[in-house]
Design a protein around this motif. Structure first.
Motif, PDB file in Angstrom:
ATOM      1  N   ALA A 289       0.825  -1.215   0.000  1.00  0.00           N
ATOM      2  CA  ALA A 289       0.000   0.000   0.000  1.00  0.00           C
ATOM      3  C   ALA A 289       0.857   1.262   0.000  1.00  0.00           C
ATOM      4  O   ALA A 289       0.485   2.275  -0.597  1.00  0.00           O
ATOM      5  CB  ALA A 289      -0.942  -0.003   1.200  1.00  0.00           C
ATOM      6  N   ALA A 290       2.008   1.209   0.660  1.00  0.00           N
ATOM      7  CA  ALA A 290       2.881   2.376   0.747  1.00  0.00           C
ATOM      8  C   ALA A 290       3.808   2.514  -0.460  1.00  0.00           C
ATOM      9  O   ALA A 290       4.430   3.556  -0.661  1.00  0.00           O
ATOM     10  CB  ALA A 290       3.722   2.298   2.027  1.00  0.00           C
ATOM     11  N   ALA A 291       3.906   1.485  -1.286  1.00  0.00           N
ATOM     12  CA  ALA A 291       4.812   1.493  -2.437  1.00  0.00           C
ATOM     13  C   ALA A 291       4.250   2.351  -3.566  1.00  0.00           C
ATOM     14  O   ALA A 291       3.033   2.454  -3.726  1.00  0.00           O
ATOM     15  CB  ALA A 291       5.032   0.065  -2.939  1.00  0.00           C
ATOM     16  N   PRO A 292       5.131   2.971  -4.353  1.00  0.00           N
ATOM     17  CA  PRO A 292       4.675   3.763  -5.494  1.00  0.00           C
ATOM     18  C   PRO A 292       3.848   2.901  -6.451  1.00  0.00           C
ATOM     19  O   PRO A 292       4.264   1.800  -6.810  1.00  0.00           O
ATOM     20  CB  PRO A 292       5.978   4.223  -6.164  1.00  0.00           C
ATOM     21  CG  PRO A 292       7.046   4.022  -5.146  1.00  0.00           C
ATOM     22  CD  PRO A 292       6.578   2.936  -4.226  1.00  0.00           C
ATOM     23  N   ASN A 293       2.683   3.377  -6.810  1.00  0.00           N
ATOM     24  CA  ASN A 293       1.760   2.675  -7.711  1.00  0.00           C
ATOM     25  C   ASN A 293       1.382   1.294  -7.199  1.00  0.00           C
ATOM     26  O   ASN A 293       1.009   0.417  -7.984  1.00  0.00           O
ATOM     27  CB  ASN A 293       2.356   2.559  -9.117  1.00  0.00           C
ATOM     28  CG  ASN A 293       2.642   3.902  -9.736  1.00  0.00           C
ATOM     29  OD1 ASN A 293       1.864   4.844  -9.579  1.00  0.00           O
ATOM     30  ND2 ASN A 293       3.771   4.021 -10.412  1.00  0.00           N
TER      31      ASN A 293
END
Length: 166
Positions: free
Chosen positions: A133-137
């Motif tokens: 969820a916190a990762a880019p895209n």
């Protein structure tokens, strides 16, 4: 797992004896269908170590206690297997994907009230869905995804291959 603040199996905020060692029940973390989970501090000698305490809820089905004690045996065996196999895979000796198992005991909180519980090491970290969820895209970087994939493989291999051999 729910995180309702009405835990009742172990005395939150108090210290109990865990096989002769002081165990402080610091915080209720949550509950599921078969247990309540607490954060604790295991105090032996000069330091306190963060631990997870899993307390079995009173269950009515036949064999519930046998399953709970079987979980303790599995945790114990996994701890030993992980140490044995890390070296053969080029992993550092302190690399862990399974918690250290410290043992089990029972807490007698009052007349007729006895609760079986397990104590295992607290593993600091974040859950995979939170990382994604916190990762880019919503996509993990390749190196991180490969590391997580290897950790999953290592854990499944311990559970489904090495555990059967021991």
């Amino acid at each position: 797992m729910t995180t309702e603040p009405n835990a009742s199996l172990l005395p939150t905020g108090q210290t109990i004896s865990f096989n002769g060692t002081p165990l402080h029940i610091a915080q209720f973390l949550g509950s599921g269908g078969t247990s309540e989970v607490y954060l604790g501090i295991l105090s032996d000698a000069s330091d306190g170590r963060k631990v997870i305490i899993k307390a079995m809820t009173p269950l009515e089905f036949t064999g519930a206690l046998t399953y709970f004690r079987g979980e303790a045996q599995t945790l114990s065996r996994l701890s030993g297997l992980e140490e044995k196999h890390n070296g053969s895979r080029g992993l550092p000796p302190d690399y862990h994907v399974t918690p250290t198992y410290y043992g089990s005991d029972s807490y007698r909180g009052g007349p007729g009230k006895s609760v079986e519980y397990l104590v295992m090491g607290f593993i600091e970290g974040r859950q995979v869905p939170d990382l994604v969820a916190a990762a880019p895209n919503g996509r993990l970087p390749e190196a991180q995804a490969l590391t997580l994939g290897f950790q999953l493989f290592h854990t499944l291999d311990l559970l489904h291959t090495q555990l059967k051999k021991s």
